[in-house]
Design a protein around this motif. Structure first.
Motif, mmCIF file in Angstrom:
data_model
loop_
_atom_site.group_PDB
_atom_site.id
_atom_site.type_symbol
_atom_site.label_atom_id
_atom_site.label_comp_id
_atom_site.label_asym_id
_atom_site.label_seq_id
_atom_site.Cartn_x
_atom_site.Cartn_y
_atom_site.Cartn_z
ATOM 1 N N ARG A 1 3.546 11.595 0.717
ATOM 2 C CA ARG A 1 3.081 10.375 1.178
ATOM 3 C C ARG A 1 1.436 10.706 1.482
ATOM 4 N NH1 ARG A 1 7.734 8.413 5.362
ATOM 5 N NH2 ARG A 1 9.521 8.752 3.941
ATOM 6 N N LEU A 2 0.858 9.492 1.649
ATOM 7 C CA LEU A 2 -0.510 9.225 1.795
ATOM 8 C C LEU A 2 -0.769 8.844 3.246
ATOM 9 C CD1 LEU A 2 -3.599 9.603 0.647
ATOM 10 C CD2 LEU A 2 -3.285 7.660 -0.268
ATOM 11 N N PHE B 1 -1.417 3.034 1.084
ATOM 12 C CA PHE B 1 -1.043 4.123 2.132
ATOM 13 C C PHE B 1 0.435 4.045 2.727
ATOM 14 C CE2 PHE B 1 -5.732 2.830 3.086
ATOM 15 C CZ PHE B 1 -6.088 3.781 2.342
ATOM 16 N N ASP B 2 1.105 5.090 2.888
ATOM 17 C CA ASP B 2 2.204 5.316 3.647
ATOM 18 C C ASP B 2 2.261 5.030 4.960
ATOM 19 O OD1 ASP B 2 4.283 5.736 1.090
ATOM 20 O OD2 ASP B 2 2.619 7.526 0.812
ATOM 21 N N SER B 3 1.240 5.568 5.655
ATOM 22 C CA SER B 3 1.111 5.551 7.051
ATOM 23 C C SER B 3 -0.609 5.356 7.420
ATOM 24 C CB SER B 3 1.928 6.773 7.808
ATOM 25 O OG SER B 3 1.063 7.956 7.294
ATOM 26 N N ILE B 4 -0.546 4.606 8.386
ATOM 27 C CA ILE B 4 -1.903 4.523 9.018
ATOM 28 C C ILE B 4 -1.939 5.000 10.480
ATOM 29 C CG2 ILE B 4 -3.920 2.955 9.953
ATOM 30 C CD1 ILE B 4 -3.093 1.403 7.306
ATOM 31 N N ILE B 5 -2.522 6.007 10.864
ATOM 32 C CA ILE B 5 -2.493 6.700 12.360
ATOM 33 C C ILE B 5 -3.809 6.749 12.673
ATOM 34 C CG2 ILE B 5 -0.387 7.617 12.111
ATOM 35 C CD1 ILE B 5 -1.595 10.675 11.591
ATOM 36 N N LEU C 1 -7.660 -6.783 15.663
ATOM 37 C CA LEU C 1 -7.385 -7.902 14.597
ATOM 38 C C LEU C 1 -7.784 -7.214 13.151
ATOM 39 C CD1 LEU C 1 -8.665 -11.004 16.519
ATOM 40 C CD2 LEU C 1 -6.368 -10.465 15.967
ATOM 41 N N ASP C 2 -8.743 -6.427 13.098
ATOM 42 C CA ASP C 2 -9.238 -5.857 11.772
ATOM 43 C C ASP C 2 -8.296 -4.949 11.393
ATOM 44 O OD1 ASP C 2 -11.273 -7.721 11.678
ATOM 45 O OD2 ASP C 2 -12.826 -6.312 12.312
ATOM 46 N N LEU C 3 -7.833 -4.172 12.419
ATOM 47 C CA LEU C 3 -7.084 -2.968 12.147
ATOM 48 C C LEU C 3 -5.492 -3.381 11.447
ATOM 49 C CD1 LEU C 3 -6.314 0.064 12.192
ATOM 50 C CD2 LEU C 3 -5.576 -0.211 14.466
ATOM 51 N N LEU C 4 -4.966 -4.501 12.183
ATOM 52 C CA LEU C 4 -3.637 -4.915 11.473
ATOM 53 C C LEU C 4 -3.902 -5.680 10.459
ATOM 54 C CD1 LEU C 4 -3.084 -4.496 14.803
ATOM 55 C CD2 LEU C 4 -1.601 -6.463 14.642
ATOM 56 N N ALA C 5 -4.984 -6.354 10.167
ATOM 57 C CA ALA C 5 -5.370 -7.155 8.672
ATOM 58 C C ALA C 5 -5.280 -5.585 7.569
ATOM 59 C CB ALA C 5 -6.532 -7.734 8.685
ATOM 60 N N PHE C 6 -6.069 -4.685 8.133
ATOM 61 C CA PHE C 6 -6.363 -3.756 7.177
ATOM 62 C C PHE C 6 -4.747 -3.154 6.887
ATOM 63 C CE2 PHE C 6 -6.765 1.102 7.033
ATOM 64 C CZ PHE C 6 -7.693 1.244 5.695
ATOM 65 N N ALA C 7 -3.984 -2.880 7.805
ATOM 66 C CA ALA C 7 -2.800 -2.203 7.554
ATOM 67 C C ALA C 7 -1.769 -3.160 6.810
ATOM 68 C CB ALA C 7 -1.918 -2.014 9.134
ATOM 69 N N GLY D 1 7.256 -0.958 4.306
ATOM 70 C CA GLY D 1 8.045 -0.008 5.107
ATOM 71 C C GLY D 1 7.130 1.078 5.602
ATOM 72 N N GLY D 2 5.910 0.993 5.247
ATOM 73 C CA GLY D 2 4.745 1.944 5.661
ATOM 74 C C GLY D 2 4.692 1.607 7.311
ATOM 75 N N ARG D 3 4.203 2.621 7.967
ATOM 76 C CA ARG D 3 3.862 2.658 9.356
ATOM 77 C C ARG D 3 2.371 2.425 9.860
ATOM 78 N NH1 ARG D 3 8.687 5.349 13.085
ATOM 79 N NH2 ARG D 3 10.393 4.372 12.098
ATOM 80 N N LEU D 4 2.206 1.697 10.755
ATOM 81 C CA LEU D 4 0.851 1.698 11.606
ATOM 82 C C LEU D 4 1.231 2.198 12.951
ATOM 83 C CD1 LEU D 4 -2.159 0.951 12.142
ATOM 84 C CD2 LEU D 4 -1.356 -1.466 12.806
ATOM 85 N N VAL D 5 0.259 3.379 13.366
ATOM 86 C CA VAL D 5 0.383 4.034 14.498
ATOM 87 C C VAL D 5 -0.718 4.007 15.236
ATOM 88 C CG1 VAL D 5 1.058 6.111 15.992
ATOM 89 C CG2 VAL D 5 2.250 5.423 13.670
ATOM 90 N N TYR D 6 -1.188 3.547 16.313
ATOM 91 C CA TYR D 6 -2.381 3.273 16.951
ATOM 92 C C TYR D 6 -2.476 3.301 18.454
ATOM 93 C CZ TYR D 6 -2.010 -1.679 17.709
ATOM 94 O OH TYR D 6 -1.647 -2.917 18.009
#
Length: 444
Positions: A216-217, A302-306, A353-359, A366-371
């Motif tokens: 995963r990336l 990306f598979d995940s953004i943390i 707002l920018d982070l959610l748009a980026f994700a 199915g990928g995850r955003l964790v922040y």
């Protein structure tokens, strides 16, 4: 009656400022493609029960967890020692018999949760169970083959502690979680750190919530000193990041740490990974403004953004732009010259707002955003969590910072690749994020 019956296991969660133990276990199970039935005894107790699983499932989960401290095979439980003894007798003989051999060494200890149990009391408790524990091996307190624990839970369903245990459990110790990684990856031993480098325990927690795995990336668009990506790489995920700070990405200028002086040329994320034998998972770090990021492709990458966006307290929260009205003047550069663009304030509302748009744009489905999102506790309601039609909120865990401030660990999953990019985010989110810094210092 025992056909198809599987064992029960007791898990002990770490008690601290963030209650995210169950979400971490569930996330690790999803990453390992494991189906779980998990139940917490009550909202205050660190005891959880896993039903209908095999022993290797439990050890697999504990091979990654930070907030699950240890796991035990549950032989019996009750609210009194009489009911505990009856429960131990009912435990299937075929599961107890392998441990009754005279060739096995063992120890028995009493662990109190919320109350210290004296040595004399422990001895009386252990002696009272002799008639149901047919252990024939030799007692060995140091490094025995089998370790048994009688766990008394004094943490009742409320803030006050109970005078008598609300639950008593007889268990065989199985394994510990991965809290030893906090020492191995200690920030004290790391060359590349800054004022906001994430604590290793929380970094590994976020990597687990983001399902970091081989193949995963994982991306951090506010990479900074890269603590979050180090943890993702430990779990085998390839990593890539971006940051607006040229100096921290390329080891230039003075360190943000007080008294640290000028950065050395080896203070880079790549060298940091190399110290841990993880350089093969490094993809790249990009000089990038999160408000106008460098990834122009519409392909899901990306598979995940943390990530942990800056709050403007210990590190500035800025974006490329001019503080003066009008167009930005970029000078013509000669060979060898570098242009450092002017920066301006980057409000927290815009960051999220920018982070959610980026994700929503670059996560695979199915990928995850964790922040992390800082909040002033008196103003907090669940309505202030930013939403996006392509993202579903999975977990929202609080870490208390002090009596007036906390931060929320937000976990979202991408559920759709088809959404209206022009009208995608509700901009009527709570504008109080922008005043968090002022309120934080006014109350300190």
């Amino acid at each position: 009656m025992e056909i198809g019956l599987k064992k029960q296991f007791l898990l002990l969660l770490a008690q601290g400022t963030i209650e995210c133990g169950i979400p971490e276990i569930e996330s690790v199970a999803e990453a390992l493609n494991i189906s779980l039935q998990i139940k917490r005894v009550n909202a205050f107790s660190p005891v959880c029960i896993l039903n209908s699983v095999d022993e290797n499932v439990v050890t697999s989960i504990l091979s990654r967890t930070m907030l699950c401290k240890s796991a035990y095979e549950l032989w019996g439980h009750g609210t009194s020692y009489e009911s505990l003894k009856s429960s131990i007798k009912e435990y299937p003989e075929k599961w107890k018999a392998p441990y009754f051999s005279e060739n096995r060494t063992f120890s028995i200890r009493v662990k109190g949760l919320g109350k210290k149990v004296s040595t004399s009391t422990q001895k009386k408790i252990i002696d009272s169970l002799e008639d149901v524990l047919l252990l024939e091996g030799k007692v060995m307190l140091q490094n025995p083959i089998d370790e048994y624990f009688i766990i008394e839970d004094y943490i009742s369903e409320g803030p006050s502690k109970s005078s008598s245990p609300s639950g008593i459990y007889f268990t065989r110790f199985l394994c510990d979680g991965q809290r030893h990684l906090m020492e191995k990856y200690s920030l004290k031993e790391r060359k590349l750190i800054g004022n906001t480098s994430m604590d290793p325990m929380l970094s590994f927690l976020m990597a687990n919530l983001g399902l970091a795995m081989p193949g995963r990336l994982t991306c951090d668009p506010f990479v900074g000193s890269g603590s979050l990506l180090v943890s993702a790489a430990h779990f085998g995920s390839h990593i890539i990041g971006g940051d607006i700070s040229y100096n921290i990405l390329h080891a230039r200028g003075k360190s943000s740490r007080k008294g640290a002086g000028w950065r050395k040329r080896d203070e880079t994320l790549r060298n940091c990974l190399s110290e841990y034998g993880l350089e093969k998972y490094f993809v790249d770090v990009l000089l990038s403004d999160a408000a106008n990021h460098a990834w122009r492709t519409k392909k899901e990458l990306f598979d995940s953004i943390i990530t942990d966006p800056p709050y403007g307290i210990r590190e500035a929260c800025s974006r490329v732009g001019s503080k003066k009205p009008g167009e930005v003047d970029i000078p013509e550069l000669q060979d060898g010259q570098v242009h450092f663009p002017e920066q301006m304030a980057y409000h927290l509302d815009d960051v999220f707002l920018d982070l959610l748009a980026f994700a929503a744009r670059l996560l695979v489905c199915g990928g995850r955003l964790v922040y992390w999102m800082p909040v002033y506790r008196a103003d907090y309601t669940s309505d202030i969590i930013p939403q996006h039609p392509a993202l579903k909120l999975l977990y929202n865990c609080e870490q208390v910072l002090n009596r007036h401030s906390s931060r929320r660990l937000i976990v979202m999953v991408k559920v759709s690749s088809n959404w209206d990019e022009e009208a995608s985010i509700d901009n009527n989110i709570f504008s109080g994020h922008n005043s968090f810094r002022k309120k934080y210092f006014n109350q300190s």
